[in-house]
Design an enzyme around this catalytic site. Structure first.
Site, PDB file in Angstrom:
ATOM      1  N   HIS A 136       0.856  -1.180   0.000  1.00 23.51           N
ATOM      2  CA  HIS A 136       0.000   0.000   0.000  1.00 23.51           C
ATOM      3  C   HIS A 136       0.897   1.238   0.000  1.00 23.51           C
ATOM      4  O   HIS A 136       2.025   1.192   0.496  1.00 23.51           O
ATOM      5  CB  HIS A 136      -0.882  -0.041   1.258  1.00 23.51           C
ATOM      6  N   ASP A 213       2.721  -4.541   8.218  1.00 27.92           N
ATOM      7  CA  ASP A 213       1.479  -3.790   8.032  1.00 27.92           C
ATOM      8  C   ASP A 213       0.341  -4.798   8.126  1.00 27.92           C
ATOM      9  O   ASP A 213       0.100  -5.572   7.209  1.00 27.92           O
ATOM     10  CB  ASP A 213       1.509  -3.093   6.668  1.00 27.92           C
ATOM     11  N   GLN A 216      -4.904  -5.304   6.898  1.00 24.23           N
ATOM     12  CA  GLN A 216      -5.834  -6.231   6.253  1.00 24.23           C
ATOM     13  C   GLN A 216      -5.823  -7.621   6.899  1.00 24.23           C
ATOM     14  O   GLN A 216      -6.612  -8.473   6.509  1.00 24.23           O
ATOM     15  CB  GLN A 216      -5.495  -6.358   4.767  1.00 24.23           C
ATOM     16  N   LYS A 239     -10.957  -0.913  10.180  1.00 24.88           N
ATOM     17  CA  LYS A 239     -11.063  -2.154   9.409  1.00 24.88           C
ATOM     18  C   LYS A 239     -11.424  -3.337  10.313  1.00 24.88           C
ATOM     19  O   LYS A 239     -11.800  -4.399   9.827  1.00 24.88           O
ATOM     20  CB  LYS A 239      -9.760  -2.437   8.667  1.00 24.88           C
ATOM     21  N   CYS A 377      -4.817   2.441  -3.720  1.00 25.00           N
ATOM     22  CA  CYS A 377      -3.599   2.972  -3.075  1.00 25.00           C
ATOM     23  C   CYS A 377      -2.449   1.970  -3.192  1.00 25.00           C
ATOM     24  O   CYS A 377      -1.653   1.800  -2.268  1.00 25.00           O
ATOM     25  CB  CYS A 377      -3.854   3.335  -1.613  1.00 25.00           C
TER      26      CYS A 377
END
Length: 419
Positions: A136, A213, A216, A239, A377
């Site tokens: 991202h 990261d 997700q 999220k 993104c």
């Protein structure tokens, strides 16, 4: 403040009994353009259960006060709620100590925090940072800015045609110049679940710290930062069925203690004179100013909610949804899947021959179906696959096979409209 826990067992979830869960999400009851809302944009942001809405409203209506600074009743109660949520986050990701949990605005701010503080402390001219080709923008741009500032170099691990990292190439990039590896746990554009434990082991053999990261990943997979042995892990509350504007940076205490503060102001200090400031202990050294207390309380309620359902049950059910969607969408004429890794989470990106992704999204919206279209993104991912954009459907545990059938019918309508 204790939030209500979802009144549903893992057994009832894995047997596809999702209707009880859907009742907990008021937004899902509405109609869009006269059609029942089919919300398939969960990778962008998730919807919020009533328990989270109640927790945020309850904080503002009963406990609203600043934390850590007051001795009056409301401040003490707000502080208990705020620090109680920190303990919930620690348990959720299995950090070893509460002080390793830093509240930030989201994954993006957390990555920027590490770039500005770890980077300032440990990087110099000629050093290298390794990222992947599926990142991202928030895991690209902060490192580019840091590299420009200190004259370091950004190295990129390539991916194959399925959207999987090439681990041999990754190994070759790790040298004595590498000062950090920063990779995504689950790709927002492809759904690829990276072999992060193996990546961490490979980097640690050469003494290189690793940032993950996890924006997700945490809504879909059980995350144990001690088992992974990552040095930093980041995710966003919105999220994970929590409020916007709140997120988490997990960092091993030894790294956080060695890093300078990110911002100056209130609560990140122990003492201030015009001659010298003494910084606060962890995690408060990185939490300058009045925090997003309501967001933290809401995040705690969201963690209660998904914990009440069970992450293993969520993973299993969403795996069934993804398999069904992959089979039905890929069978449609003219569809090309973008991202076909063996190990995937709940993201399905595709293109339709002769139709721009934005047109797909527009027609689906008229059918009440919310998906995401564009580069997500992740423009380098689009460049890698030679497409300007994709249509992305992303699933959560409140979605159903009936909604996937509606998506299939919607894509068929797109084909009919565009001949």
């Amino acid at each position: 403040m204790e939030a209500a826990i979802a009144k549903i067992s893992p057994k009832s979830l894995t047997s596809l009994d999702v209707e009880k869960i859907r009742e907990d999400f008021p937004i899902l009851r509405q109609r869009v353009h006269g059609k029942p809302l089919v919300y398939l944009d969960n990778a962008a942001t998730s919807q919020k259960p009533q328990a989270v809405l109640d927790a945020v409203s309850g904080y503002y209506s009963r406990d609203n006060s600043n934390v850590h600074r007051g001795i009056h009743f409301l401040s003490e109660r707000a502080t208990l709620a705020y620090e109680g949520a920190r303990a919930k986050v620690r348990a959720f990701v299995n950090a070893s100590e509460d002080r390793e949990i830093v509240f930030v605005r989201g994954t993006t701010e957390g990555i920027n925090l590490v770039a500005r503080t770890y980077g300032k402390k440990f990087l110099k001219a000629g050093d290298e940072i390794v990222i992947s080709a599926m990142e991202h923008h928030s895991n690209i741009v902060p490192w580019q800015m840091l590299c420009e500032e200190v004259d370091a170099r950004l190295r990129v691990v390539p991916i194959n045609d399925q959207g999987e990292l090439l681990l041999g190439e990754f190994q070759a990039l790790l040298t004595e110049k590498t000062k950090l590896v920063s990779v995504v746990h689950v790709s927002n554009a492809l759904g690829t679940v990276n072999p992060v434990k193996r990546i961490i082991e490979m980097a640690h053999r050469q003494g290189i710290p690793v940032l993950l990261d996890g924006a997700q990943a945490v809504p879909h997979l059980r995350v144990d930062v001690q088992e992974l042995d990552c040095d930093f892990y980041l995710f966003s509350g919105h999220k994970l069925f929590g409020p916007t504007g709140i997120g988490v940076l997990y960092g091993k205490a030894r790294w956080l203690e060695a890093m300078p503060p990110y911002q100056g102001g209130g609560d990140m200090i122990l003492s201030v004179t015009f001659e010298k400031t003494v910084y606060n202990e962890l995690p408060y050294k990185f939490e300058a100013g009045t925090p997003h207390v309501a967001g933290v309380v809401g995040l705690g309620a969201a963690i209660d909610y998904v914990t009440g359902i069970g992450m293993e049950a969520i993973t299993a059910y969403e795996g069934e949804l993804l398999a069904y969607a992959t089979e039905t969408i890929s069978a449609l004429p003219g569809v090309r899947m973008i991202g076909t890794a063996k190990d995937k989470a709940s993201v399905l990106s595709f293109i339709l021959a002769g139709v721009h992704a934005h047109d797909i999204g527009t027609i689906l919206d008229q059918e009440g179906i919310a998906i995401r279209t564009g580069h997500h993104c992740a423009m380098p991912v689009m460049q890698r696959f030679g497409v300007p954009a994709t249509a992305r459907a992303s699933f959560s545990f409140y979605n159903t096979k009936k909604e996937i059938d509606a998506l299939v019918a919607g894509v068929q309508k797109v084909r009919k409209v565009f001949g």
